[in-house]
Design a protein around this motif. Structure first.
Motif, PDB file in Angstrom:
ATOM      1  N   ASP A 218       1.126 -17.732  -0.085  1.00  0.00           N
ATOM      2  CA  ASP A 218       1.910 -17.301  -1.240  1.00  0.00           C
ATOM      3  C   ASP A 218       1.078 -16.434  -2.183  1.00  0.00           C
ATOM      4  O   ASP A 218       1.569 -15.449  -2.750  1.00  0.00           O
ATOM      5  N   THR A 219      -0.194 -16.793  -2.344  1.00  0.00           N
ATOM      6  CA  THR A 219      -1.057 -16.122  -3.305  1.00  0.00           C
ATOM      7  C   THR A 219      -1.591 -14.794  -2.795  1.00  0.00           C
ATOM      8  O   THR A 219      -1.662 -13.809  -3.551  1.00  0.00           O
ATOM      9  N   TYR A 220      -1.963 -14.729  -1.520  1.00  0.00           N
ATOM     10  CA  TYR A 220      -2.700 -13.566  -1.030  1.00  0.00           C
ATOM     11  C   TYR A 220      -1.980 -12.731   0.028  1.00  0.00           C
ATOM     12  O   TYR A 220      -2.381 -11.600   0.290  1.00  0.00           O
ATOM     13  N   PHE A 221      -0.938 -13.255   0.648  1.00  0.00           N
ATOM     14  CA  PHE A 221      -0.338 -12.562   1.787  1.00  0.00           C
ATOM     15  C   PHE A 221       0.414 -11.299   1.381  1.00  0.00           C
ATOM     16  O   PHE A 221       0.716 -10.458   2.220  1.00  0.00           O
ATOM     17  N   SER A 222       0.752 -11.176   0.106  1.00  0.00           N
ATOM     18  CA  SER A 222       1.462  -9.984  -0.359  1.00  0.00           C
ATOM     19  C   SER A 222       0.581  -9.117  -1.243  1.00  0.00           C
ATOM     20  O   SER A 222       1.079  -8.255  -1.978  1.00  0.00           O
ATOM     21  N   ASP A 223      -0.730  -9.313  -1.156  1.00  0.00           N
ATOM     22  CA  ASP A 223      -1.658  -8.567  -1.994  1.00  0.00           C
ATOM     23  C   ASP A 223      -2.079  -7.273  -1.299  1.00  0.00           C
ATOM     24  O   ASP A 223      -3.265  -6.994  -1.125  1.00  0.00           O
ATOM     25  N   PHE A 224      -1.073  -6.486  -0.895  1.00  0.00           N
ATOM     26  CA  PHE A 224      -1.349  -5.186  -0.274  1.00  0.00           C
ATOM     27  C   PHE A 224      -1.015  -4.089  -1.282  1.00  0.00           C
ATOM     28  O   PHE A 224      -0.218  -4.274  -2.208  1.00  0.00           O
ATOM     29  N   ALA A 225      -1.621  -2.906  -1.079  1.00  0.00           N
ATOM     30  CA  ALA A 225      -1.498  -1.838  -2.072  1.00  0.00           C
ATOM     31  C   ALA A 225      -0.103  -1.238  -2.113  1.00  0.00           C
ATOM     32  O   ALA A 225       0.476  -1.042  -3.183  1.00  0.00           O
ATOM     33  N   ASP A 226       0.443  -0.924  -0.947  1.00  0.00           N
ATOM     34  CA  ASP A 226       1.770  -0.330  -0.887  1.00  0.00           C
ATOM     35  C   ASP A 226       2.325  -0.489   0.525  1.00  0.00           C
ATOM     36  O   ASP A 226       1.611  -0.913   1.442  1.00  0.00           O
ATOM     37  N   ARG A 227       3.580  -0.161   0.683  1.00  0.00           N
ATOM     38  CA  ARG A 227       4.221  -0.405   1.972  1.00  0.00           C
ATOM     39  C   ARG A 227       3.730   0.544   3.061  1.00  0.00           C
ATOM     40  O   ARG A 227       3.814   0.231   4.243  1.00  0.00           O
ATOM     41  N   ASP A 228       3.205   1.714   2.675  1.00  0.00           N
ATOM     42  CA  ASP A 228       2.711   2.654   3.685  1.00  0.00           C
ATOM     43  C   ASP A 228       1.471   2.108   4.385  1.00  0.00           C
ATOM     44  O   ASP A 228       1.374   2.146   5.620  1.00  0.00           O
ATOM     45  N   VAL A 229       0.512   1.610   3.607  1.00  0.00           N
ATOM     46  CA  VAL A 229      -0.695   1.079   4.224  1.00  0.00           C
ATOM     47  C   VAL A 229      -0.375  -0.197   5.005  1.00  0.00           C
ATOM     48  O   VAL A 229      -0.959  -0.456   6.072  1.00  0.00           O
ATOM     49  N   LEU A 230       0.596  -0.970   4.512  1.00  0.00           N
ATOM     50  CA  LEU A 230       0.989  -2.176   5.235  1.00  0.00           C
ATOM     51  C   LEU A 230       1.606  -1.826   6.581  1.00  0.00           C
ATOM     52  O   LEU A 230       1.298  -2.441   7.610  1.00  0.00           O
ATOM     53  N   ARG A 231       2.459  -0.807   6.592  1.00  0.00           N
ATOM     54  CA  ARG A 231       3.077  -0.371   7.850  1.00  0.00           C
ATOM     55  C   ARG A 231       2.013   0.133   8.819  1.00  0.00           C
ATOM     56  O   ARG A 231       2.030  -0.217  10.007  1.00  0.00           O
ATOM     57  N   ASP A 232       1.089   0.957   8.329  1.00  0.00           N
ATOM     58  CA  ASP A 232       0.030   1.486   9.194  1.00  0.00           C
ATOM     59  C   ASP A 232      -0.785   0.352   9.815  1.00  0.00           C
ATOM     60  O   ASP A 232      -1.074   0.353  11.026  1.00  0.00           O
TER      61      ASP A 232
END
Length: 315
Positions: A218-232
């Motif tokens: 819950d705390t860290y799994f959504s700590d990504f910068a944006d959806r583009d880097v997450l998709r890559d």
């Protein structure tokens, strides 16, 4: 209300320092656990016991959607090892690399440059997606005396026992990338979906440990910068596995695998071990893809022993 960490007491006794370094045009945040670079007390004692023991500096690479905190339970059981734990570009406190596509080649190149900048010659450790990044980096030139892979991705995710779940994940990330930015990002950060993933991966029946695992996600799994880097990063994680790089990794390698891993079946991990010129496979029972949360003491025990095995002459 704060969630109890079974590993907090051990971790509180380990010195931790936060640093930053410029790598590939961006700023990488990283943390140093354990003895500092100029502290030789623990290492001197170990060298006196075994003069062939390598300096115990490890660079630890976390998995997909995680960040450096995820490996802390393992580090809590390695107090005498100097561990450098960065946040991958685009995750945690490390922003995306400017003007770059965050594919596997980029992550492997970043790890090579990061290692050269902060700890040349360090042992490399990777968990899950980090196992792919680490293997790709070592296979393409990163110099390291040893390689450690926890929950290595030893087969295509789409072919694992949860292949259907992986296909649903592909659709999920595609939808998150195609929806309007605000809506797509909200979907990708959905606490409900994060919780479903956490419940699916956790194998322990201990309610305290399960609560801790879910809180970590819950705390860290959504700590990504944006959806583009997450998709890559997601595309990189499901498009590659360690098998492609294993034959080109000549250094001694430790594979710490789980017998109930839903992402890579243990049979595939056993086959993966045969692809390396020099690899040791250890299997941990009654755990799945969360060795770092559920059985960190056992994993750390194997790592400590592996780090003390002298490298064969000629390597």
């Amino acid at each position: 209300m704060p969630v109890f960490s079974p590993y907090a007491d051990r971790l509180s006794r380990i010195p931790i320092e936060r640093h930053e370094v410029e790598v590939r045009g961006g700023t990488t945040a990283y943390w140093v656990y354990g003895p500092s670079a100029d502290s030789d007390t623990d290492q001197s004692a170990q060298d006196a016991a075994d003069p062939k023991t390598e300096p115990l500096t490890v660079i630890a690479v976390h998995g997909f959607r995680g960040e450096h905190h995820g490996l802390e339970p393992v580090l809590a059981y390695l107090p005498d090892v100097r561990v450098i734990a960065p946040d991958l570009p685009g995750f945690g406190e490390t922003p995306p690399l400017p003007g770059r596509t965050h594919d596997l080649d980029e992550y492997a190149g970043w790890l090579q440059d990061f290692t050269a900048a902060v700890a040349p010659g360090a042992v490399i450790l990777g968990h899950s997606f980090g196992s792919i990044v680490s293997s790709a980096a070592v296979a393409t030139g990163l110099q390291t005396p040893r390689l450690i892979l926890i929950n290595p991705i030893g087969a295509p995710a789409l072919e694992g026992p949860k292949g259907l779940m992986t296909r649903l994940a592909v659709l999920y990330y595609e939808l998150g990338a195609k929806l309007p930015a605000k809506l797509g990002t909200a979907l990708l950060r959905s606490r409900l979906i994060v919780r479903v993933a956490s419940i699916t991966m956790a194998k322990t029946k201990d309610p305290v440990l399960r609560r801790f695992i879910h809180d970590q996600h819950d705390t860290y799994f959504s700590d990504f910068a944006d959806r583009d880097v997450l998709r890559d990063a997601f595309v990189a994680s499901v498009s590659h596995d360690v098998r492609a790089f294993a034959p080109r990794i000549a250094v001694p390698t430790l594979l710490v695998a789980a017998q109930q891993d839903d992402i890579t079946p243990i049979e595939a991990e056993r086959h993966l071990a045969t692809l390396f010129p020099s690899a040791e496979l250890v299997e941990i029972a009654d755990v799945g893809h969360l060795i770092h949360y559920e059985t960190p003491a056992e994993a750390a025990g194997h790592i400590r022993r592996f780090l003390r095995v002298p490298v064969a002459q000629g390597r």
